[in-house]
Write an enzyme that holds these catalytic residues in place. Structure first.
Site, mmCIF file in Angstrom:
data_model
loop_
_atom_site.group_PDB
_atom_site.id
_atom_site.type_symbol
_atom_site.label_atom_id
_atom_site.label_comp_id
_atom_site.label_asym_id
_atom_site.label_seq_id
_atom_site.Cartn_x
_atom_site.Cartn_y
_atom_site.Cartn_z
ATOM 1 N N HIS A 57 43.516 40.766 34.462
ATOM 2 C CA HIS A 57 43.461 40.090 35.757
ATOM 3 C C HIS A 57 44.122 38.706 35.762
ATOM 4 C CE1 HIS A 57 40.198 38.270 33.530
ATOM 5 N NE2 HIS A 57 40.290 37.259 34.365
ATOM 6 N N HIS A 72 46.617 34.110 38.234
ATOM 7 C CA HIS A 72 45.306 34.762 38.333
ATOM 8 C C HIS A 72 45.365 35.778 39.461
ATOM 9 C CE1 HIS A 72 40.968 35.292 38.346
ATOM 10 N NE2 HIS A 72 40.933 34.591 37.224
#
Length: 148
Positions: A57, A72
């Protein structure tokens, strides 16, 4: 000066709009965010350098000048434990700006009740070091901001 590219296509926005105080209050550094298009796609490296951290992620690329950029993918996506993400590179790999690092589906993130917004942060940069920020629609690989 470091040119930081948009890692995904979507709408450029300020970090203040990110629904997570760690990013919106600039606790990890200045930068921008992208409200991603909702199609599955590949997330590219925003700069040339070495991948020093790689989670499904999120990832950090550090350039030869020592500057690190965090990408992110979504908010609270660490809770997915990698589900919905495919790694296309490995920690320690040298990457060029624009090279695919992760594949993902922002619509799938959103369907799970999470924001798919993507903060792109100049790590350890001083406030005001990020200039020339993009506005509106960006494609992956477009200039997102300059790190002075």
């Amino acid at each position: 000066m470091t040119t930081v590219l948009a890692p995904v296509a979507g709408a450029a926005m300020g970090l203040r709009s990110v629904p997570d105080p760690v990013f919106s209050e600039g606790l990890v550094g200045p930068g921008m965010a992208i409200e991603p298009d909702r199609e599955p796609g590949r997330v590219i490296s925003p700069i040339a350098g070495t991948i020093v951290k790689l989670h499904p992620h999120a990832f950090v690329v550090v350039g030869d000048d020592g500057r690190g950029v965090l990408v992110h993918l979504g908010i609270d996506t660490v809770q997915l434990k990698g589900e919905g993400f495919e790694l296309l590179a490995a920690e320690g790999d040298r990457v060029s700006a624009g090279q695919p690092v992760v594949a993902w589906d922002p619509a799938g993130i959103e369907a799970g009740g999470r924001s798919p917004v993507c903060p792109v942060v100049a790590l350890d940069a001083v406030a005001g070091a990020v200039i020339g920020v993009a506005e509106g629609a960006v494609k992956a690989g477009d200039e997102l901001f300059e790190w002075a």
